[in-house]
Motif scaffolding. Structure first.
Motif, PDB file in Angstrom:
ATOM      1  N   LYS A 108     -13.458  -6.208   6.055  1.00  0.00           N
ATOM      2  CA  LYS A 108     -14.102  -5.952   4.772  1.00  0.00           C
ATOM      3  C   LYS A 108     -14.569  -4.728   5.102  1.00  0.00           C
ATOM      4  O   LYS A 108     -15.392  -4.334   6.064  1.00  0.00           O
ATOM      5  CB  LYS A 108     -14.840  -6.457   5.252  1.00  0.00           C
ATOM      6  CG  LYS A 108     -14.341  -7.832   3.922  1.00  0.00           C
ATOM      7  CD  LYS A 108     -15.495  -9.287   4.003  1.00  0.00           C
ATOM      8  CE  LYS A 108     -14.501 -10.610   3.174  1.00  0.00           C
ATOM      9  NZ  LYS A 108     -15.154 -11.802   2.748  1.00  0.00           N
ATOM     10  N   ALA A 120      -5.671  -4.411  -0.289  1.00  0.00           N
ATOM     11  CA  ALA A 120      -6.158  -5.812  -0.606  1.00  0.00           C
ATOM     12  C   ALA A 120      -4.823  -6.706  -0.209  1.00  0.00           C
ATOM     13  O   ALA A 120      -3.929  -6.789  -0.038  1.00  0.00           O
ATOM     14  CB  ALA A 120      -6.530  -5.649  -2.293  1.00  0.00           C
ATOM     15  N   GLU A 169      -9.016  -9.595  -1.561  1.00  0.00           N
ATOM     16  CA  GLU A 169     -10.375  -8.729  -1.135  1.00  0.00           C
ATOM     17  C   GLU A 169     -10.514  -7.206  -0.406  1.00  0.00           C
ATOM     18  O   GLU A 169      -8.815  -7.276   0.250  1.00  0.00           O
ATOM     19  CB  GLU A 169     -10.522  -9.047   0.357  1.00  0.00           C
ATOM     20  CG  GLU A 169     -11.052 -11.110  -0.123  1.00  0.00           C
ATOM     21  CD  GLU A 169     -12.827 -10.479  -0.388  1.00  0.00           C
ATOM     22  OE1 GLU A 169     -13.136  -9.395   0.312  1.00  0.00           O
ATOM     23  OE2 GLU A 169     -13.406 -11.724  -0.360  1.00  0.00           O
ATOM     24  N   SER A 170     -10.321  -6.069  -0.615  1.00  0.00           N
ATOM     25  CA  SER A 170     -10.779  -4.347  -0.228  1.00  0.00           C
ATOM     26  C   SER A 170     -11.029  -4.533   1.480  1.00  0.00           C
ATOM     27  O   SER A 170     -12.085  -4.850   1.528  1.00  0.00           O
ATOM     28  CB  SER A 170     -11.326  -4.045  -0.854  1.00  0.00           C
ATOM     29  OG  SER A 170     -10.445  -2.333  -0.396  1.00  0.00           O
ATOM     30  N   LYS A 226      -6.360   0.980   3.214  1.00  0.00           N
ATOM     31  CA  LYS A 226      -7.464  -0.041   2.369  1.00  0.00           C
ATOM     32  C   LYS A 226      -6.964  -0.886   1.663  1.00  0.00           C
ATOM     33  O   LYS A 226      -7.251  -0.438   0.775  1.00  0.00           O
ATOM     34  CB  LYS A 226      -8.530   1.424   2.072  1.00  0.00           C
ATOM     35  CG  LYS A 226      -8.917   1.966   3.289  1.00  0.00           C
ATOM     36  CD  LYS A 226     -10.119   2.483   2.337  1.00  0.00           C
ATOM     37  CE  LYS A 226     -10.727   3.082   4.251  1.00  0.00           C
ATOM     38  NZ  LYS A 226     -11.442   4.402   4.192  1.00  0.00           N
ATOM     39  N   TRP A 257       0.604  -0.902   0.151  1.00  0.00           N
ATOM     40  CA  TRP A 257       0.089  -0.045   0.047  1.00  0.00           C
ATOM     41  C   TRP A 257       0.920   1.404  -0.267  1.00  0.00           C
ATOM     42  O   TRP A 257       0.285   2.272  -0.888  1.00  0.00           O
ATOM     43  CB  TRP A 257      -0.868  -0.039   1.664  1.00  0.00           C
ATOM     44  CG  TRP A 257      -1.664   1.097   1.174  1.00  0.00           C
ATOM     45  CD1 TRP A 257      -1.749   2.702   2.279  1.00  0.00           C
ATOM     46  CD2 TRP A 257      -2.747   1.363   0.837  1.00  0.00           C
ATOM     47  NE1 TRP A 257      -2.953   2.837   2.022  1.00  0.00           N
ATOM     48  CE2 TRP A 257      -3.448   2.543   0.660  1.00  0.00           C
ATOM     49  CE3 TRP A 257      -4.180   0.496   0.208  1.00  0.00           C
ATOM     50  CZ2 TRP A 257      -5.316   2.829   0.854  1.00  0.00           C
ATOM     51  CZ3 TRP A 257      -4.921   0.648  -0.780  1.00  0.00           C
ATOM     52  CH2 TRP A 257      -5.222   2.078   0.535  1.00  0.00           C
TER      53      TRP A 257
END
Length: 107
Positions: free
Chosen positions: A107, A80, A84-85, A78, A51
């Protein structure tokens, strides 16, 4: 909750601490979050570094809602993880040594 963006020095510190998942702590809530998602602290730390390397924003928020965290600055990412984010909230503690704390990861 007061919100702003973390500066590049904070991002550098978070990235550096995320290189040490074995020293990274997690709250009880974050541990349950990770277990329910089938991910580990290593996965979260890898995603944190990615990130930051991708130059995504890190939000800085002063927590007011949860008594045990009141007045603390938490950092929100945030990334992944496994497709999945997720919403990842971090804290940096300095006692007894500087380390990362995963406050929540869901999530």
């Amino acid at each position: 909750m007061e919100q702003e963006h973390a500066n590049s020095e904070v991002a550098r510190i978070i990235r550096s601490l995320a290189l040490k998942p074995h020293e990274t702590k997690s709250t009880e809530r974050a541990t349950y979050d990770m277990l329910s998602l089938g991910i580990t602290k290593d996965d979260v730390c890898d995603a944190i570094r990615q990130w930051i390397d991708d130059r995504n924003d890190i939000e800085a928020k002063i927590t007011a809602e949860v008594a045990e965290h009141q007045g603390r600055t938490h950092y929100i990412l945030k990334p992944a993880i496994k497709g999945e984010s997720l919403y990842v909230k971090l804290d940096i503690l300095e006692n007894p040594y500087e380390h990362l704390v995963i406050v929540s990861c869901h999530k």
